[in-house]
Design a protein around this motif. Sequence first.
Motif, PDB file in Angstrom:
ATOM      1  N   TYR A 544      38.273  40.121  53.786  1.00 63.90           N
ATOM      2  CA  TYR A 544      38.782  41.434  53.354  1.00 63.90           C
ATOM      3  C   TYR A 544      40.099  41.207  52.618  1.00 63.90           C
ATOM      4  O   TYR A 544      40.982  40.487  53.097  1.00 63.90           O
ATOM      5  CB  TYR A 544      39.033  42.370  54.533  1.00 63.90           C
ATOM      6  N   ASP A 546      43.041  43.270  49.737  1.00 65.12           N
ATOM      7  CA  ASP A 546      43.457  44.371  48.868  1.00 65.12           C
ATOM      8  C   ASP A 546      44.212  43.838  47.656  1.00 65.12           C
ATOM      9  O   ASP A 546      44.887  44.592  46.956  1.00 65.12           O
ATOM     10  CB  ASP A 546      44.335  45.367  49.636  1.00 65.12           C
ATOM     11  N   GLU A 551      40.235  38.956  44.938  1.00 62.47           N
ATOM     12  CA  GLU A 551      38.871  39.457  44.816  1.00 62.47           C
ATOM     13  C   GLU A 551      38.203  38.954  43.539  1.00 62.47           C
ATOM     14  O   GLU A 551      37.009  38.637  43.514  1.00 62.47           O
ATOM     15  CB  GLU A 551      38.885  40.992  44.826  1.00 62.47           C
ATOM     16  N   THR A 562      34.250  41.587  51.798  1.00 66.26           N
ATOM     17  CA  THR A 562      33.847  42.778  52.540  1.00 66.26           C
ATOM     18  C   THR A 562      34.920  43.847  52.380  1.00 66.26           C
ATOM     19  O   THR A 562      36.102  43.537  52.192  1.00 66.26           O
ATOM     20  CB  THR A 562      33.647  42.477  54.032  1.00 66.26           C
ATOM     21  N   THR A 563      34.521  45.085  52.431  1.00 67.66           N
ATOM     22  CA  THR A 563      35.464  46.203  52.232  1.00 67.66           C
ATOM     23  C   THR A 563      35.989  46.754  53.551  1.00 67.66           C
ATOM     24  O   THR A 563      36.828  47.647  53.543  1.00 67.66           O
ATOM     25  CB  THR A 563      34.784  47.343  51.454  1.00 67.66           C
ATOM     26  N   GLU A 564      35.511  46.228  54.665  1.00 73.64           N
ATOM     27  CA  GLU A 564      35.942  46.728  55.971  1.00 73.64           C
ATOM     28  C   GLU A 564      36.753  45.657  56.701  1.00 73.64           C
ATOM     29  O   GLU A 564      36.230  44.582  57.014  1.00 73.64           O
ATOM     30  CB  GLU A 564      34.736  47.121  56.819  1.00 73.64           C
TER      31      GLU A 564
END
Length: 862
Positions: A544, A546, A551, A562-564
Amino acid sequence: MSSNSNRIETYEDFVKVHGVLLAASGLPQSLHRQLFQKLTTETFDAGSYFKIEVCEDGRQRRLVLDSQSMPKESNVFLVDHAWTFRLSDAFSQLQEVPGLAQRMASLMCVDTDLDTDIEEVDAVNGVLHENGTKSNVEDILESEIHNATEKGDGTVKWLELEDADIGDDMLLSLNLSSKFLDLQALSLCGNKLETVEIIVQEVTKLKNLRALWLNNNPVLKKCDHCMEGAILQGCPKLEIYNSNFTINFGEWALGFCGEVYDKDNPSSLCLREGPLQSVTSLDLSNRCIHNLVNKAFSPAEMPSLSHLNIRGNPLEQTSVRELLEVLKGFPCLQSLGVDIPGPLGESAIEILESLPTLCTLNGVTASKILEEGKHVIDSMLQPRLPEWSADQPLADCVLSAMWLYLMTYRLANEEKIDETSVWYVMDELGSAVRHSDEPNFRVAPFLFMPEGKLSSAVSFSILWPIQNVYKSDECTRDFLYGIGEDKQRSARLTAWFHTPQSYFINEYEKHCQKLQFKSLSYTPTKSSNTESLHRSDGCASRVYTDIPYVEEFLTRTEFVITTEPKDADIIWTSLQVDEDMKKATGITDQQYLNQFPFESCLVMKHHLAETVQKAHGSPEWLQPTYNLETHLPQLIGDYYVRKRDGLNNLWILKPWNMARTIDTSVTDDLSAVIRLMETGPKICQKYIEFPALFQGRKFDLRYIVLVRSMDPLEIFLSDVFWVRLANNPYSLDKHSFFEYETHFTVMNYGRKFNHMNTSDFVREFEVDHQVKWLEIHQRVKNTIRSVFEAAAVAHPEMHSSKSRAMYGVDIMLDSSFQPKLLEVTYCPDCTRACKYDTEALVTGEVVKEFVHCARSYHFLSK
């Protein structure tokens, strides 16, 4: 508010919009309505109640109440702001805004050439005219003889020939010894005496001389102590020389300071036996006294002494014990002025305990000192006055004086706080309000928003009485309102006052001694058994993030995005992961995290300095650094020592935890250093005044460090680094300190960005400076390793088996190509490494996948 607009028209609307500002100002609620009325009607009526007076020989102004009286909290006055600016714009505004420099110079009392004025006055009085000078001096001598004859036997014992344009030839022709054989005091201040031999020859003929003043003569600028020694040898009774006590001082010198001896009473012949018996107050300050213990300075000679001032004397030949024993013997001694630390030790409390008869010490009552527990006190500090020279441009005079007058605030709304503070100067009336520890007025900034929103704001200051004030009382405020000794109040007063230098130098020396004994060596406590990040089931590790470049460039098959956060094996985030964030996102202690516990010891500037100093003391690669919130006295002492020794005193101030050089300043002004604390917590670091330059411009280097473990220490340095260049040629001209693009290198946030490939930079740098980059690189590697070893040994609590991290380390080279640590940053922006600077300078490889290419790193741990 009005239905047709947002303009504030009622008192209720005013309070609703300005409620927070009113509370922050401290203005009593009983004055809120009056403030509203004056703001809406633009009423500036303070001139009807106050007047401004000149003081400190025209170098300051003060505000005095001109009405009969003003009760506490009875009125509030609007004070306009004469100049409002951002610090980086100060110099340009003074140059470009018509009339601004002239008004500020007048307000700050730096618009007058005092020396020129004095010469003009002297010229009018005839002092500068040579015609008739000798006859004028002879007239004085005849007048003195005539007066002495009328009063007694015609013997002149006190002669003042000050500012009489007397040169060497005239001194010879006057033949003073033939006319005044019994002369006891002679003042030749302010003349044109230049030759040592002539002065010694004439003065030493006066064998009964007790006091000689040669102050402000050209000879003193070029002679050494030889003249003083020759005069003392020829005048064995001399007790005062150029305002200082000689080693022969005794009854006469003490009587002069105690106002027993003066021109009307020059000797003890006209007094009863025991001339010092009546002395109650004795000011011996700044007399260059080395040993105060002698026959004349004793309780037997001065039994009535109740007030004594011995400030500004070295007194190094008298021990603390000896001096205390003498002072204890004065039965009436109630008030004492003395340097602290100084000849009586370092503690006001200990002095009071040793001298129980004292009621006041340095102007502060003994009960208050004991109640507040102050060790260093002084209520009689002399103000710092603006200093300038006749050839100094007006704008420069203002820049050096403005820190005595500036005030500051920072704008903010519900969404964000302004990155840079606003500085302002109150108008002539507001700027005349001087400081007091016991003020009778209070001043606070106030933003009036007539349209109900920040964009319509107009800044004022508000002034109101907090005590009952009466006609002719000076109106004062507390420059450090709300700041006590827990926030270094006494040290911060140095911005406006001459505080005891000896105290701060002593604190600095103790700080240096403490750092000398710091030398902790790194020894791992655990074996290397770092866990693998690969999943045991063979599946790709879920990441994960941000961070966009992670990314985008993390493309290897071993990883999947993964976004979670709660589903991830690895958390790689730009945010601080604390307990609140863990609860909100479902992050657990079993996930790998790109940050170490307590890593603030590296990434916050004040903690970084503390970490390095705790482990290594004062290494060459860290400039002298002070946390201004805790070590201001030590910084002031360092500043004074550098000034005393003629060393460079240029400093850089950096906020604890802000990036991109926000709120960062360069200055050599001590008042500025202290005042800049008002915009937020900062470190003050010795500026690298002579850095290595590239094509005449300043630069620094960003290195990327990966940390796999803190115990044992496992760190890797990327061969990919990049250079950051200033845009302007480097300069130490004072005006350049306001130029961001001259002294700072971070240009990729809204400024002209000149990218240069690192390989090209290294190639040209080696040619220009005739150096080998690999040797510099090795020194940089050693420095970076030492930084992380300091963290490992000083903060073992950083270790976590679930932590991995990437840090940016900024390095600057000095003119000898030695590395200097600037800062360590968490989660550095690696866009340049991913897109531009991809060539590894050491191995020569081109690194295509910076984010996950282990080959681009060198293991640094020992």
